[in-house]
Design a protein around this motif. Structure first.
Motif, mmCIF file in Angstrom:
data_model
loop_
_atom_site.group_PDB
_atom_site.id
_atom_site.type_symbol
_atom_site.label_atom_id
_atom_site.label_comp_id
_atom_site.label_asym_id
_atom_site.label_seq_id
_atom_site.Cartn_x
_atom_site.Cartn_y
_atom_site.Cartn_z
ATOM 1 N N UNK A 1 75.697 -4.117 41.862
ATOM 2 C CA UNK A 1 76.733 -3.225 42.384
ATOM 3 C C UNK A 1 77.728 -2.866 41.298
ATOM 4 N N UNK A 2 78.104 -3.836 40.499
ATOM 5 C CA UNK A 2 79.053 -3.590 39.414
ATOM 6 C C UNK A 2 78.463 -2.627 38.382
ATOM 7 N N UNK A 3 77.183 -2.773 38.079
ATOM 8 C CA UNK A 3 76.531 -1.931 37.087
ATOM 9 C C UNK A 3 76.351 -0.499 37.578
ATOM 10 N N UNK A 4 76.171 -0.316 38.870
ATOM 11 C CA UNK A 4 75.939 1.019 39.419
ATOM 12 C C UNK A 4 77.247 1.765 39.649
ATOM 13 N N UNK B 1 66.074 -2.079 37.624
ATOM 14 C CA UNK B 1 67.130 -2.940 37.113
ATOM 15 C C UNK B 1 68.155 -2.068 36.415
ATOM 16 N N UNK B 2 69.426 -2.215 36.730
ATOM 17 C CA UNK B 2 70.441 -1.405 36.065
ATOM 18 C C UNK B 2 70.460 -1.676 34.565
ATOM 19 N N UNK B 3 70.556 -0.615 33.793
ATOM 20 C CA UNK B 3 70.574 -0.768 32.338
ATOM 21 C C UNK B 3 71.846 -1.455 31.856
ATOM 22 N N UNK B 4 72.912 -1.358 32.639
ATOM 23 C CA UNK B 4 74.187 -1.918 32.213
ATOM 24 C C UNK B 4 74.226 -3.442 32.296
ATOM 25 N N UNK B 5 73.347 -4.041 33.091
ATOM 26 C CA UNK B 5 73.386 -5.501 33.251
ATOM 27 C C UNK B 5 71.981 -6.092 33.315
ATOM 28 N N UNK C 1 70.849 -18.945 47.177
ATOM 29 C CA UNK C 1 71.986 -18.145 47.646
ATOM 30 C C UNK C 1 72.820 -17.644 46.472
ATOM 31 N N UNK C 2 73.134 -18.530 45.545
ATOM 32 C CA UNK C 2 73.940 -18.134 44.381
ATOM 33 C C UNK C 2 73.213 -17.067 43.559
ATOM 34 N N UNK C 3 71.915 -17.204 43.377
ATOM 35 C CA UNK C 3 71.149 -16.223 42.611
ATOM 36 C C UNK C 3 71.153 -14.864 43.310
ATOM 37 N N UNK C 4 71.008 -14.857 44.626
ATOM 38 C CA UNK C 4 71.021 -13.593 45.374
ATOM 39 C C UNK C 4 72.387 -12.918 45.290
ATOM 40 N N UNK C 5 73.443 -13.694 45.459
ATOM 41 C CA UNK C 5 74.790 -13.123 45.376
ATOM 42 C C UNK C 5 75.058 -12.599 43.969
ATOM 43 N N UNK C 6 74.689 -13.360 42.960
ATOM 44 C CA UNK C 6 74.872 -12.925 41.571
ATOM 45 C C UNK C 6 74.106 -11.637 41.303
ATOM 46 N N UNK C 7 72.904 -11.552 41.826
ATOM 47 C CA UNK C 7 72.091 -10.354 41.618
ATOM 48 C C UNK C 7 72.720 -9.131 42.289
ATOM 49 N N UNK C 8 73.112 -9.273 43.539
ATOM 50 C CA UNK C 8 73.697 -8.156 44.279
ATOM 51 C C UNK C 8 75.020 -7.716 43.643
#
Length: 144
Positions: A129-132, A13-17, A118-125
């Protein structure tokens, strides 16, 4: 020092989010488990096509496969589940307009769970991506 493997963000899990990742993971797992339970209950007890159960209960099996990947934060799993869920959404829409209650109610619940997944998967991805992205090294030395 060797660089980290490119798939490392896929494993942790990214530390930023952490809040977004944990919330989206929880929503994805809960909605996926909800779809599995609904599929089994729908086809065996609530509104089977035949008395005693229907072979359509096997539609729950493909939903069981991604559970481990979601729990392990596998980015690839979140991506392909966001595509797989549209098959179940389509079934829900068709049966919501074609079946009588109580099957119609199960279909509406399936639609809601599919949209949540679907919303949870999109939010997760998107969150991952934003955090990395800011942590990625630059392409080369600065021209100055």
């Amino acid at each position: 020092m060797p660089s980290a493997p490119s798939n490392l963000p896929d494993l942790v899990t990214p530390a930023a989010a952490p809040g977004v990742a944990q919330l989206s993971r929880t929503l994805a797992v809960v909605s996926l488990l909800g779809l599995v339970i609904l599929s089994v209950a729908w086809e065996l007890w609530i509104a089977p096509l035949r008395p005693g159960g229907s072979w359509l209960v096997i539609k729950a099996l493909p939903l069981c496969l991604p559970l481990a990947g979601l729990l392990k934060h596998r980015m690839y799993t979140y991506r392909w589940v966001s595509l797989l869920v549209w098959l179940y959404f389509t079934e829900g829409v068709v049966r919501a307009f074609g079946d009588a209650p109580p099957s119609r109610w199960c279909a509406m619940a399936e639609i809601a769970l599919c949209l949540l997944l679907f919303a949870a998967c999109v939010l997760h991805v998107k969150g991952r991506q934003k955090a990395v992205r800011p942590a990625e090294p630059s392409a080369g030395p600065s021209p100055h």
